[in-house]
Write a protein that holds these residues in place. Sequence first.
Motif, PDB file in Angstrom:
ATOM      1  N   PRO A   8     -14.762  -2.292  34.129  1.00 30.94           N
ATOM      2  CA  PRO A   8     -15.784  -1.755  33.219  1.00 30.94           C
ATOM      3  C   PRO A   8     -17.076  -2.562  33.311  1.00 30.94           C
ATOM      4  N   ARG A   9     -18.172  -1.833  33.213  1.00 31.05           N
ATOM      5  CA  ARG A   9     -19.472  -2.507  33.262  1.00 31.05           C
ATOM      6  C   ARG A   9     -19.697  -3.257  31.955  1.00 31.05           C
ATOM      7  N   PRO A  10     -20.321  -4.424  32.020  1.00 32.31           N
ATOM      8  CA  PRO A  10     -20.590  -5.155  30.775  1.00 32.31           C
ATOM      9  C   PRO A  10     -21.642  -4.427  29.948  1.00 32.31           C
ATOM     10  N   LYS A  11     -21.573  -4.608  28.636  1.00 29.39           N
ATOM     11  CA  LYS A  11     -22.566  -4.003  27.756  1.00 29.39           C
ATOM     12  C   LYS A  11     -23.905  -4.690  27.980  1.00 29.39           C
ATOM     13  N   ARG A  12     -24.957  -3.908  27.967  1.00 31.07           N
ATOM     14  CA  ARG A  12     -26.307  -4.463  28.099  1.00 31.07           C
ATOM     15  C   ARG A  12     -26.849  -4.743  26.707  1.00 31.07           C
ATOM     16  N   GLU A  22     -24.115   0.011  23.026  1.00 32.71           N
ATOM     17  CA  GLU A  22     -23.076   0.834  23.636  1.00 32.71           C
ATOM     18  C   GLU A  22     -23.592   1.446  24.935  1.00 32.71           C
ATOM     19  N   ARG A  23     -22.678   1.625  25.893  1.00 27.67           N
ATOM     20  CA  ARG A  23     -23.070   2.250  27.167  1.00 27.67           C
ATOM     21  C   ARG A  23     -23.321   3.735  26.986  1.00 27.67           C
ATOM     22  N   GLU A  24     -22.632   4.344  26.055  1.00 28.91           N
ATOM     23  CA  GLU A  24     -22.794   5.768  25.762  1.00 28.91           C
ATOM     24  C   GLU A  24     -23.026   5.908  24.264  1.00 28.91           C
ATOM     25  N   GLY A  25     -23.803   6.866  23.874  1.00 22.18           N
ATOM     26  CA  GLY A  25     -24.013   7.086  22.455  1.00 22.18           C
ATOM     27  C   GLY A  25     -25.391   7.650  22.176  1.00 22.18           C
ATOM     28  N   PRO A  26     -25.633   8.020  20.936  1.00 24.59           N
ATOM     29  CA  PRO A  26     -26.891   8.689  20.600  1.00 24.59           C
ATOM     30  C   PRO A  26     -28.120   7.788  20.666  1.00 24.59           C
ATOM     31  N   PHE A  30     -30.470   1.610  23.078  1.00 28.25           N
ATOM     32  CA  PHE A  30     -30.647   0.767  21.897  1.00 28.25           C
ATOM     33  C   PHE A  30     -29.335   0.666  21.134  1.00 28.25           C
ATOM     34  N   CYS A  31     -29.247  -0.296  20.217  1.00 29.77           N
ATOM     35  CA  CYS A  31     -28.019  -0.482  19.447  1.00 29.77           C
ATOM     36  C   CYS A  31     -28.007   0.377  18.188  1.00 29.77           C
ATOM     37  N   SER A  32     -29.172   0.854  17.733  1.00 30.80           N
ATOM     38  CA  SER A  32     -29.223   1.607  16.484  1.00 30.80           C
ATOM     39  C   SER A  32     -30.468   2.496  16.450  1.00 30.80           C
ATOM     40  N   ALA A  33     -30.488   3.381  15.446  1.00 30.72           N
ATOM     41  CA  ALA A  33     -31.657   4.246  15.256  1.00 30.72           C
ATOM     42  C   ALA A  33     -32.882   3.401  14.917  1.00 30.72           C
ATOM     43  N   ARG A  34     -32.683   2.317  14.178  1.00 33.67           N
ATOM     44  CA  ARG A  34     -33.791   1.446  13.786  1.00 33.67           C
ATOM     45  C   ARG A  34     -34.487   0.866  15.024  1.00 33.67           C
ATOM     46  N   CYS A  35     -33.714   0.333  15.962  1.00 33.03           N
ATOM     47  CA  CYS A  35     -34.311  -0.248  17.172  1.00 33.03           C
ATOM     48  C   CYS A  35     -34.987   0.827  18.025  1.00 33.03           C
ATOM     49  N   LYS A  36     -34.419   2.022  18.033  1.00 34.88           N
ATOM     50  CA  LYS A  36     -35.036   3.125  18.770  1.00 34.88           C
ATOM     51  C   LYS A  36     -36.406   3.461  18.184  1.00 34.88           C
TER      52      LYS A  36
END
Length: 63
Positions: A8-12, A22-26, A30-36
Amino acid sequence: MADAAPPPRPKRPCPVCGKPAEREGPYRPFCSARCKQIDLGRWLAGDYAVPGEPLDPAEEDRS
């Protein structure tokens, strides 16, 4: 012989706060909607810029 699954690839890290994202997700990458939203705000404020040749002031007025 069966092919082994690749490791598995490491998380960035999140580009804004550095937390693991997360490697996949909404919100990827980014880690959250706030950071996005923080990143979008930086783009809209002009904090990020693509380098290029300075425009001639006369050409700037025409656009």
